[in-house]
Design an enzyme around this catalytic site. Structure first.
Site, PDB file in Angstrom:
ATOM      1  N   ASN A  24      17.808 121.232  68.257  1.00  0.00           N
ATOM      2  CA  ASN A  24      18.493 120.325  67.335  1.00  0.00           C
ATOM      3  C   ASN A  24      18.087 118.896  67.702  1.00  0.00           C
ATOM      4  O   ASN A  24      18.590 118.343  68.674  1.00  0.00           O
ATOM      5  CB  ASN A  24      20.010 120.526  67.477  1.00  0.00           C
ATOM      6  N   LYS A  26      18.721 116.225  66.260  1.00  0.00           N
ATOM      7  CA  LYS A  26      19.731 115.224  65.870  1.00  0.00           C
ATOM      8  C   LYS A  26      19.042 114.036  65.183  1.00  0.00           C
ATOM      9  O   LYS A  26      18.028 114.230  64.522  1.00  0.00           O
ATOM     10  CB  LYS A  26      20.561 114.784  67.080  1.00  0.00           C
ATOM     11  N   HIS A 111      28.095 121.924  63.192  1.00  0.00           N
ATOM     12  CA  HIS A 111      27.886 121.354  64.530  1.00  0.00           C
ATOM     13  C   HIS A 111      29.101 120.478  64.890  1.00  0.00           C
ATOM     14  O   HIS A 111      29.689 119.841  64.021  1.00  0.00           O
ATOM     15  CB  HIS A 111      26.598 120.531  64.547  1.00  0.00           C
ATOM     16  N   GLU A 113      29.339 117.664  66.143  1.00  0.00           N
ATOM     17  CA  GLU A 113      29.234 116.253  65.729  1.00  0.00           C
ATOM     18  C   GLU A 113      29.583 116.101  64.251  1.00  0.00           C
ATOM     19  O   GLU A 113      30.151 115.088  63.836  1.00  0.00           O
ATOM     20  CB  GLU A 113      27.826 115.721  66.049  1.00  0.00           C
ATOM     21  N   GLU A 183      29.119 126.479  71.248  1.00  0.00           N
ATOM     22  CA  GLU A 183      28.840 125.217  71.932  1.00  0.00           C
ATOM     23  C   GLU A 183      30.158 124.563  72.350  1.00  0.00           C
ATOM     24  O   GLU A 183      30.809 123.895  71.533  1.00  0.00           O
ATOM     25  CB  GLU A 183      28.101 124.264  70.980  1.00  0.00           C
ATOM     26  N   GLY A 189      25.688 117.345  75.432  1.00  0.00           N
ATOM     27  CA  GLY A 189      25.182 116.015  75.760  1.00  0.00           C
ATOM     28  C   GLY A 189      25.833 115.385  76.976  1.00  0.00           C
ATOM     29  O   GLY A 189      25.696 114.193  77.208  1.00  0.00           O
ATOM     30  N   SER A 229      24.039 121.305  77.077  1.00  0.00           N
ATOM     31  CA  SER A 229      23.305 120.893  78.279  1.00  0.00           C
ATOM     32  C   SER A 229      22.395 121.990  78.842  1.00  0.00           C
ATOM     33  O   SER A 229      22.251 122.106  80.065  1.00  0.00           O
ATOM     34  CB  SER A 229      24.276 120.377  79.344  1.00  0.00           C
TER      35      SER A 229
END
Ligand code: PEP
Length: 264
Positions: A24, A26, A111, A113, A183, A189, A229
């Protein structure tokens, strides 16, 4: 937290699920960056046999370039989001048909985010998942708990709600095209990776929920990726867990060596 085993029916056989490693990107890489990263991935892969399916998910503006660069390679192409409507007055949105027209086979949906920064709800994500499937796009459907939810002991409730709502209305046949990415939000991250045991526990729970919704055969065959991560040095142990079938990778997919290194 619990011990979840997938009960196998008499007729179900353990399928060897192919490991799927998706990157991904991003909001990273313009056209030059895209050319550099995909060329790097292709040159590392040249002459190697990797026992996993690799997928790259660049930003919308790079999909066409990525499609051209990936011609003749086994690396799949995915987008990072889409809208569920066919077309019309939806400023700033991209449809499933548009993604198909630039060669996408996969699309990341839900996702964290998108959920946290852009306020996407389970219901909206469900509409997107259904539209993707109707359009022959394979959703990479993301779920995961926040740190607060984990610490308050509600991880399984959250995961259950996200699965039930996000996959509502799907058939076991639809599930053949769905990849699930677990996730934990606290691991995305942050450099704070879930331990293999923590991840396996939730993956087994997800599979046990899939058994209830879609039956044992469908649950056995569904690819469930871990994301948060993942790096070459922690991938082997995570992906060695019985219910972890690959990885959705953020930071480490922006360097060709580390992205392919995870798959290797
Ligand atoms: C992600 O955003 O899907 C992700 C897993 O990011 P990272 O690998 O950087 O934690």
């Amino acid at each position: 937290m619990g011990n979840f085993k997938v009960e196998k029916t008499k007729n179900s056989r353990r399928m060897m699920r192919t490991k799927v490693i998706a990157g991904n990107w991003k909001m990273n890489n313009d056209i030059n960056g895209t050319i550099e990263l995909i060329s790097g991935i292709k040159s590392i892969l040249a002459g190697k046999k990797i026992d996993a399916k690799l997928i790259v998910c660049p930003p919308f503006t790079s999909l066409e370039t990525a499609k051209e660069l990936l011609k003749g390679s086994d690396v799949g192409l995915g987008a990072q989001n889409m809208y569920f409507e066919e077309n019309g007055a939806f400023t700033g949105e991209i449809s499933a048909a548009m993604l198909k027209s630039v060669g996408c086979e996969y699309v990341i949906l839900g996702h964290s985010e998108r959920r946290t920064i852009f306020g996407e709800t389970d219901e909206l994500i469900n509409k997107k998942v259904k539209k993707a499937l109707d359009s022959q796009l394979k959703p990479i459907f993301c779920i995961g708990e926040t740190l607060e939810e984990r610490e308050s002991g509600t991880t399984f409730d959250v995961i259950k709600r996200q699965i039930q709502a996000g996959l509502s209305g799907l058939s076991d046949s639809d599930m053949k095209a769905v990849i699930i990415a677990y996730e934990p939000v606290w691991a995305i991250g942050t450099g704070k990776v879930a331990s293999p045991a923590q991840a396996q526990e939730v993956h087994a729970f997800i599979r046990s929920e899939l058994v209830k919704l879609f039956g044992a055969v469908s649950a056995e065959n569904t690819v469930i990726q871990y994301g948060g991560s993942v790096k070459p040095d922690n991938a082997r142990e995570l992906l060695g867990q019985p219910d972890i079938d690959g990885a959705l990778v953020g930071g480490a997919c922006l360097k060709a060596e580390s992205f392919v290194g995870i798959a290797e």
